[in-house]
Design a protein around this motif. Structure first.
Motif, PDB file in Angstrom:
ATOM      1  N   UNK A  10       0.677  -1.242   0.157  1.00 33.25           N
ATOM      2  CA  UNK A  10       0.065  -0.006   0.197  1.00 33.25           C
ATOM      3  C   UNK A  10       0.920   1.185  -0.122  1.00 33.25           C
ATOM      4  N   UNK A  11       2.162   1.206   0.170  1.00 37.46           N
ATOM      5  CA  UNK A  11       2.972   2.298   0.149  1.00 37.46           C
ATOM      6  C   UNK A  11       2.908   2.977   1.495  1.00 37.46           C
ATOM      7  N   UNK A  12       2.989   2.039   2.744  1.00 36.11           N
ATOM      8  CA  UNK A  12       3.040   2.794   3.965  1.00 36.11           C
ATOM      9  C   UNK A  12       4.415   3.377   4.293  1.00 36.11           C
ATOM     10  N   UNK A  13       4.466   4.611   4.370  1.00 33.32           N
ATOM     11  CA  UNK A  13       5.906   5.349   4.836  1.00 33.32           C
ATOM     12  C   UNK A  13       6.167   5.628   6.320  1.00 33.32           C
ATOM     13  N   UNK A  14       5.117   6.119   6.981  1.00 32.49           N
ATOM     14  CA  UNK A  14       5.225   6.440   8.208  1.00 32.49           C
ATOM     15  C   UNK A  14       3.929   6.268   9.166  1.00 32.49           C
ATOM     16  N   UNK A  15       4.173   5.985  10.423  1.00 28.75           N
ATOM     17  CA  UNK A  15       2.948   5.767  11.040  1.00 28.75           C
ATOM     18  C   UNK A  15       3.245   6.394  12.625  1.00 28.75           C
ATOM     19  N   UNK A  16       2.433   7.120  13.407  1.00 24.11           N
ATOM     20  CA  UNK A  16       2.574   7.744  14.492  1.00 24.11           C
ATOM     21  C   UNK A  16       1.415   7.808  15.197  1.00 24.11           C
ATOM     22  N   UNK A  17       1.412   7.972  16.500  1.00 25.92           N
ATOM     23  CA  UNK A  17       0.163   7.919  17.346  1.00 25.92           C
ATOM     24  C   UNK A  17       0.087   9.241  18.070  1.00 25.92           C
ATOM     25  N   UNK A  18      -1.234   9.681  18.450  1.00 24.87           N
ATOM     26  CA  UNK A  18      -1.419  11.060  19.075  1.00 24.87           C
ATOM     27  C   UNK A  18      -2.656  10.773  19.808  1.00 24.87           C
ATOM     28  N   UNK A  19      -2.776  11.361  21.047  1.00 20.35           N
ATOM     29  CA  UNK A  19      -3.722  11.821  21.714  1.00 20.35           C
ATOM     30  C   UNK A  19      -4.585  12.981  21.760  1.00 20.35           C
ATOM     31  N   UNK A  20      -5.935  12.728  21.626  1.00 22.55           N
ATOM     32  CA  UNK A  20      -6.608  13.873  21.310  1.00 22.55           C
ATOM     33  C   UNK A  20      -6.780  14.687  22.635  1.00 22.55           C
TER      34      UNK A  20
END
Length: 351
Positions: free
Chosen positions: A219-229
């Motif tokens: 799928x071309x996944x380059x980066x993944x990061x999490x965050x809190x709302x």
């Protein structure tokens, strides 16, 4: 090390320490190698609680698809996985917490991996003739990002290298979503965890997806990061947190999510970018993904376990609570039994 030393002197020191077999061998390695070896031997070792404290709690684009850490779907169980084991005995309470921390972190990462694969596959990223990525599909749990920007990077606390906080704002457009999906996106609460992805589509427009290659390349996944709302704001400025009586009903199609990013992960990314090993991933996000609230509490659990490991456990010296160790003003010398005993003879008879 007491001034600049020549390669023969360094080789002699290394030989006396037993890290090389002879002076000649040390000189053959060169001065740079010997200096690096001595620094590595005598440098301050990072304590375990410091390493745990600087560990990002959200998965990145590497760990979920690393078969050495997470098993594949076709794992049959006939071989042993390189995972920490939960035995009946542990060296210390910290050792027990550490094993639970590592296991739960991997378990949460596995669940997140499945949700990401499902949502991104449904979004159908395709590469246009211009090279840009366009999402041709639709997913209930993912939406393309209209805009993303960092607006605050706090100064590190005393004695720490990572920032005190990192805030960002992500904008999405709910136009085209079904009513139930729009309602779910509008009810994202404070402390909910979302994921920011960079997808650079590997399949051209009209092309066919090759299911035999690994998912990130597929799928071309380059980066993944999490965050809190932190809060959600609509285009008219109405604010919703899900915790306050001052919350307002959100209107329109635009939603701006104020996010709190992982400071440890941001520090690693900043170091990598400064050393030229990667670009600025925070300028490339193009997809926002959420998960079901009941299944998305992993961050709070990991944070609690890590807090237990990095703070002193217990209530001090148990003997300090003994009667004879109490301060004089806290020691009780007179007892009033009221009508429990009739007289001194009754006390002697009772005891």
């Amino acid at each position: 090390m007491g001034g600049t030393k020549s390669a023969p002197q360094l080789a002699e020191i290394a030989s006396s320490l037993g890290v090389v077999h002879s002076n000649a061998q040390g000189e053959g390695f060169g001065k740079g190698f010997l200096v690096h070896m001595l620094v590595r031997r005598y440098q301050r070792r990072e304590a375990q609680h410091e390493a745990i404290g600087s560990l990002p709690l959200y998965p990145d684009e590497v760990v979920p698809w690393d078969s050495a850490q997470l098993p594949d779907l076709d794992h049959t169980g006939d071989s042993c996985l390189a995972l920490p084991k939960l035995n009946l005995q542990f060296l210390t309470l910290t050792d027990y917490l550490l094993r639970n921390f590592n296991l739960f972190r991997l378990e949460a990462t596995y669940d997140i991996k499945q949700d990401i694969e499902d949502a991104v596959t449904r979004m159908q990223p395709r590469q246009l003739m211009s090279g840009a990525t366009q999402f041709r599909g639709w997913a209930r749990m993912a939406l393309p990002l209209a805009d993303f920007r960092l607006f605050k990077v706090g100064k590190p606390f005393l004695g720490e290298a990572r920032p005190s906080e990192v805030r960002a704002e992500a904008s999405i457009n709910l136009k085209g979503c079904r009513f139930d999906a729009m309602k779910e996106w509008s009810e994202i609460r404070r402390h909910d965890v979302v994921f920011l992805l960079t997808i650079s589509a590997a399949v051209r427009e009209g092309g066919k997806v090759d299911g035999s290659i690994p998912f990130p390349e597929r799928v071309g996944l380059v980066s993944l990061r999490g965050a809190e709302v932190v809060q959600v704001v609509d285009e008219e400025g109405h604010v919703f947190t899900g915790e306050s009586e001052q919350d307002q009903k959100l209107r329109g199609d635009t939603r701006k999510l104020e996010l709190r990013l992982d400071t440890a992960q941001y520090h690693r990314d900043a170091q990598s970018m400064a050393e030229g090993r990667s670009g600025d991933v925070y300028q490339t996000f193009n997809l926002l993904l959420r998960r079901k609230q009941k299944e998305n509490n992993f961050k709070a659990i990991l944070d609690s376990i890590r807090e237990l490991m990095t703070t002193p456990l217990g209530y001090g010296d148990p003997a300090a609570a003994s009667y004879w160790n109490l301060p004089a003003e806290e020691q009780v010398t007179d007892y009033d039994f009221y009508d429990t005993f009739l007289d001194l003879a009754h006390v002697k008879e009772a005891f």
